[in-house]
Scaffold this active site. Structure first.
Site, PDB file in Angstrom:
ATOM      1  N   HIS A 205       5.010   3.474   3.915  1.00 40.96           N
ATOM      2  CA  HIS A 205       5.552   2.127   4.036  1.00 40.96           C
ATOM      3  C   HIS A 205       5.973   1.805   5.465  1.00 40.96           C
ATOM      4  O   HIS A 205       5.977   0.636   5.856  1.00 40.96           O
ATOM      5  CB  HIS A 205       6.655   1.889   3.005  1.00 40.96           C
ATOM      6  CG  HIS A 205       6.066   1.619   1.661  1.00 40.96           C
ATOM      7  ND1 HIS A 205       5.821   2.615   0.760  1.00 40.96           N
ATOM      8  CD2 HIS A 205       5.595   0.473   1.107  1.00 40.96           C
ATOM      9  CE1 HIS A 205       5.246   2.085  -0.306  1.00 40.96           C
ATOM     10  NE2 HIS A 205       5.096   0.795  -0.128  1.00 40.96           N
ATOM     11  N   GLU A 448      -1.943   0.032 -10.868  1.00 41.40           N
ATOM     12  CA  GLU A 448      -1.907   1.028  -9.782  1.00 41.40           C
ATOM     13  C   GLU A 448      -1.787   2.450 -10.303  1.00 41.40           C
ATOM     14  O   GLU A 448      -1.614   3.389  -9.537  1.00 41.40           O
ATOM     15  CB  GLU A 448      -0.800   0.690  -8.775  1.00 41.40           C
ATOM     16  CG  GLU A 448       0.542   0.369  -9.368  1.00 41.40           C
ATOM     17  CD  GLU A 448       1.553  -0.117  -8.325  1.00 41.40           C
ATOM     18  OE1 GLU A 448       1.293  -0.016  -7.118  1.00 41.40           O
ATOM     19  OE2 GLU A 448       2.626  -0.583  -8.737  1.00 41.40           O
ATOM     20  N   ASP A 472      -1.478   2.829  -4.310  1.00 43.34           N
ATOM     21  CA  ASP A 472      -1.070   3.806  -5.318  1.00 43.34           C
ATOM     22  C   ASP A 472      -2.224   4.212  -6.227  1.00 43.34           C
ATOM     23  O   ASP A 472      -2.303   5.367  -6.633  1.00 43.34           O
ATOM     24  CB  ASP A 472       0.082   3.237  -6.159  1.00 43.34           C
ATOM     25  CG  ASP A 472       1.398   3.375  -5.438  1.00 43.34           C
ATOM     26  OD1 ASP A 472       1.636   4.462  -4.866  1.00 43.34           O
ATOM     27  OD2 ASP A 472       2.174   2.410  -5.400  1.00 43.34           O
ATOM     28  N   CYS A 519      -3.810  -6.184  -3.897  1.00 44.20           N
ATOM     29  CA  CYS A 519      -2.781  -6.413  -2.877  1.00 44.20           C
ATOM     30  C   CYS A 519      -2.482  -5.137  -2.096  1.00 44.20           C
ATOM     31  O   CYS A 519      -1.562  -5.092  -1.298  1.00 44.20           O
ATOM     32  CB  CYS A 519      -1.510  -6.986  -3.493  1.00 44.20           C
ATOM     33  SG  CYS A 519      -0.787  -5.905  -4.729  1.00 44.20           S
TER      34      CYS A 519
END
Ligand code: PEP
Ligand code: MG
Length: 595
Positions: A205, A448, A472, A519
């Protein structure tokens, strides 16, 4: 964590030296290094007055008690899972916590130097560890590791959640063994030219945030920290994943040329802002933006995105000492919804966990497999106090007329049903209180987790859309930690297993007359654009920096050739083969975009 840096041979480079890592966030930065080591965190030297000494000692005492408790808990966990003998290694850590010479040293230096207790504690423990390392005795050298381990824990415990961040006093490129998301978010970004880390992957992240804030980054560099020193000049190339120490004149000249070219292409792409994302033969794809922080909001319309396809709300909960109230959240979600107009916004409910641990919620709890643990919808369904507040805030903001809601990390149909029931409950409560809420709020799930992908037919009947979280989905399909650079070669977005999942998810969505978007980071990769269109993906949501390029890529292809490409690669036998062929296709079809 072992004090690996202390054990390595320190040999600084003297001429231009290149280190290859993983491209984390595009862009080039040149500047002096600010070196950070996890073992020796960059601590702010806050001046204090003599009457603050007692308070500083109290803070240290609390932190030491907490550290002691954490060590004892870790020891108990190890004793029950592995055995008492193995757990005894923590005895050495307890001795460091209670070491009277360290405490006496802290007291004396606090009075003498009048700076905050963290810097005094860090200096004393570091110099003690260095003295041990200089000795011949192997046993004592190992104690240096214990001292580093304990010191790091104590310093963490001394640091309140709101005090994260790196003390950066001049424009610099951070070079670190690891840079946490928490630290990155709390660092003065006006002085941060870029960062390079040994740890991490494109999907960590910190890298995702760097891309959304346009901060160049290279991650997954091996053994670089010992080769650099503070102030050394470096050139960081976030496009090729290179960190160049002491760049020579020729290198700087070549990079200057490359930047000029990049600039020219970007100017051309600017003209696409108002155009629609359609293939040459008229197949429409929605291109929207991912946002994490309110400071991203202006970039959405600047980029030409059609609204917000993913708002990662968990960033509201990181680096805080308290929970954002329903009022605070409603206001921020409203602002985000206004940003997206005239298009829609997809607000994702809290996806805390994995590498986005908000200490505020998870406390000191350390899970052995955080990515398989208490994360996303699982945590929300256990913490209804938080979840209900968020659902109420989103429902209130949805009077803006363009708000959709999405649940992350779904692995089972029952979770979706439960989340929807809670949303209905929140809406009913608001209406009973006389608060206006629209008739219908569209809901979606993130696909995911492989179990969600395999049951897409069941989930599709419950919701209005799917958004595939490929970051993921790749991680869980390939069983490869998205943060672990050692196994990053197995992190394969074009693996046949992943492509088959994508095709299946789109197909099941369409059978139930709903749409399927992506996304995750795959959505913003122009090499993959034709393949994703051909696999039946209806929407691509990405960091706003990627929007113009992806739009241009879509406008350069024919839908029919995308379908043929997808059919071909669904039958491919490897990620490499697919990637090679897609790169060739992209070079031929939109050469200007490939830099
Ligand atoms: C994903 O997993 O692809 C995703 C978009 O969510 P996050 O990266 O926040 O886990
Ligand atoms: Mg995800």
């Amino acid at each position: 964590m072992p004090a690996k840096s202390a054990q390595r041979n320190v040999k600084k480079v003297a001429t231009e030296t290149r280190f290859q890592g993983i491209a984390g966030s595009p862009g080039v930065a040149t500047g002096p290094v600010l070196l950070l080591r996890q073992n020796r965190p960059n601590i702010r030297r806050r001046p204090i007055t003599p009457d603050q000494i007692a308070g500083e000692l109290d803070r240290l005492e609390v932190a030491l008690l907490r550290t002691r408790q954490q060590i004892v808990e870790a020891q108990e966990r190890l004793a029950s899972s592995v055995g008492k003998a193995e757990a005894a290694i923590f005895e050495a850590h307890l001795l460091v916590v209670e070491d009277p010479t360290i405490l006496q040293g802290v007291k004396a230096q606090l009075a003498e130097r009048l700076v905050s207790v963290e810097s005094v504690y860090q200096d004393i423990t570091s110099s003690l560890a260095d003295q041990m390392l200089a000795l011949e005795d192997d046993y004592l050298r190992e104690r240096a590791e214990d001292i580093h381990d304990v010191s790091r824990r104590v310093l963490q415990n001394l640091r309140a959640p709101g005090e994260a961040g790196v003390d950066i006093t001049q424009p610099s490129v951070i070079v670190a063994d690891a840079l946490s998301l928490t630290d990155l978010m709390a660092t003065d970004r006006s002085r941060l030219l870029g960062f390079a880390t040994e740890q991490g992957n494109r999907m960590s992240h910190a890298a995702i945030i760097a891309r959304s804030l346009n901060i160049p980054a290279v991650v997954g560099l091996r053994d670089v920290v010992d080769e650099v020193e503070n102030g050394m000049e470096v050139l960081l190339d976030g496009i090729s994943g290179l960190l160049i120490l002491l760049p020579g004149e020729q290198t700087k000249f070549e990079y200057g040329k490359m930047e000029e070219r990049r600039h020219r292409v970007e100017e051309q792409l600017d003209t696409l802002r108002e155009t629609l994302a359609s293939t040459k033969d008229g197949h429409r794809v929605i291109v929207s933006a991912n946002v994490e922080l309110p400071e991203d909001f202006p970039h959405v319309s600047e980029s030409g995105a059609e609204g917000i396809g993913l708002y990662r709300t968990e960033f509201l909960f990181i680096n805080r000492n308290d929970f954002p109230t329903e009022e605070d959240q409603t206001e921020i979600y409203r602002k985000a919804a206004q940003t997206a107009k005239p298009h829609s916004i997809i607000i994702r409910t809290l996806d805390i966990g994995g590498d986005k641990a908000a200490q505020l919620i998870t406390g000191d709890e350390v899970e052995s497999n955080p990515f398989l643990g208490w994360r996303g919808i699982r945590l929300c369904l256990d913490r209804l106090d938080l979840f209900k507040v968020q659902l109420r805030a989103i429902a209130r903001a949805s009077t803006e007329g363009n708000v959709r809601i999405m649940f992350p990390m779904v692995s089972d149909l029952a979770e979706v049903r439960r989340a929807k029931a809670l949303l209905a409950e929140a809406v009913a409560e608001l209406r009973a209180e006389g608060v206006p809420v629209p008739e219908k709020i569209e809901t979606g799930v993130m696909i995911e987790v492989p179990s969600a992908a395999m049951t897409a037919d069941l989930l599709a009947k419950e919701v209005d859309f799917f958004s595939i979280g490929t970051n993921d989905l790749v991680q869980y399909t390939m069983a490869v930690d998205r943060l672990n650079e050692r196994v990053s070669s197995l992190y394969q977005p074009c693996h046949p297993a992943v492509l088959r999942f994508l095709s299946r998810i789109a197909e099941e969505a369409h059978k139930s007359s709903i749409w399927a978007g992506i996304c995750g980071e795959m959505a913003g990769d122009i090499l993959l654009t034709p393949l994703l269109i051909g696999l039946g993906i209806d929407e691509l949501s990405m960091g706003s920096g990627s929007v113009p390029r992806v739009k241009k890529a879509i406008q350069s292809v024919n839908y029919e050739e995308c379908v043929a490409l997808a059919r071909q690669h669904l039958a491919s036998s490897s990620h490499e083969e697919t990637l090679r062929s897609l790169t060739e296709f992209a070079r031929k079809t939109y050469p200007d975009l490939i830099i």
